[in-house]
Design a protein around this motif. Structure first.
Motif, PDB file in Angstrom:
ATOM      1  N   MET A  66       0.855  -1.180   0.000  1.00 45.58           N
ATOM      2  CA  MET A  66       0.000   0.000   0.000  1.00 45.58           C
ATOM      3  C   MET A  66       0.893   1.233   0.000  1.00 45.58           C
ATOM      4  SD  MET A  66      -3.045  -1.302   0.173  1.00 45.58           S
ATOM      5  CE  MET A  66      -4.389  -0.618   1.062  1.00 45.58           C
ATOM      6  N   ASP A  67       0.432   2.285  -0.689  1.00 47.08           N
ATOM      7  CA  ASP A  67       1.191   3.528  -0.673  1.00 47.08           C
ATOM      8  C   ASP A  67       0.817   4.354   0.551  1.00 47.08           C
ATOM      9  OD1 ASP A  67      -1.219   4.778  -1.269  1.00 47.08           O
ATOM     10  OD2 ASP A  67      -0.643   5.361  -3.289  1.00 47.08           O
ATOM     11  N   GLU A  68       1.404   5.549   0.673  1.00 50.23           N
ATOM     12  CA  GLU A  68       1.165   6.385   1.852  1.00 50.23           C
ATOM     13  C   GLU A  68      -0.263   6.893   1.940  1.00 50.23           C
ATOM     14  OE1 GLU A  68       2.757   8.440  -1.588  1.00 50.23           O
ATOM     15  OE2 GLU A  68       3.795   7.036  -0.296  1.00 50.23           O
ATOM     16  N   GLU A  69      -1.012   6.845   0.830  1.00 54.96           N
ATOM     17  CA  GLU A  69      -2.418   7.268   0.835  1.00 54.96           C
ATOM     18  C   GLU A  69      -3.383   6.100   1.043  1.00 54.96           C
ATOM     19  OE1 GLU A  69      -3.076   9.383  -2.780  1.00 54.96           O
ATOM     20  OE2 GLU A  69      -1.590  10.917  -2.307  1.00 54.96           O
ATOM     21  N   GLY A  70      -2.833   4.922   1.246  1.00 52.90           N
ATOM     22  CA  GLY A  70      -3.661   3.750   1.482  1.00 52.90           C
ATOM     23  C   GLY A  70      -4.157   3.072   0.217  1.00 52.90           C
ATOM     24  N   LYS A  71      -3.622   3.468  -0.936  1.00 52.70           N
ATOM     25  CA  LYS A  71      -4.016   2.847  -2.198  1.00 52.70           C
ATOM     26  C   LYS A  71      -3.104   1.659  -2.480  1.00 52.70           C
ATOM     27  CE  LYS A  71      -5.586   7.182  -4.188  1.00 52.70           C
ATOM     28  NZ  LYS A  71      -5.362   8.179  -5.262  1.00 52.70           N
TER      29      LYS A  71
END
Length: 73
Positions: free
Chosen positions: A19-24
């Motif tokens: 997951m990326d830092e934005e939760g995607k």
């Protein structure tokens, strides 16, 4: 009238690797060429799940990509 001749099949596996830092979700894909053109859906599913079991990543999507040549009859 035109006719489509199947010229090739590829198996495309898409994995969720994190997951990326934005939760995607972060996706990574792997393409396998030279798949038998007469492979059934069940055979491709079994191959895809067997390959995915060799990784630590979650299989997100499994695709069959067929290529055809269109010719005139």
């Amino acid at each position: 009238m035109a006719q489509a001749l199947l010229t090739g099949t590829k198996l495309h596996l898409v994995f969720q690797v994190g997951m990326d830092e934005e939760g995607k979700p972060i996706m990574k894909s792997k393409m396998f060429n030279n798949i038998k053109k007469d492979s059934t859906t069940d055979q491709l599913f079994q191959a895809g799940t067997a390959i995915s079991s060799l990784t630590n990543d979650m299989l997100n999507n499994l695709e069959r990509n067929d290529s055809s040549e269109i010719i005139a009859e």
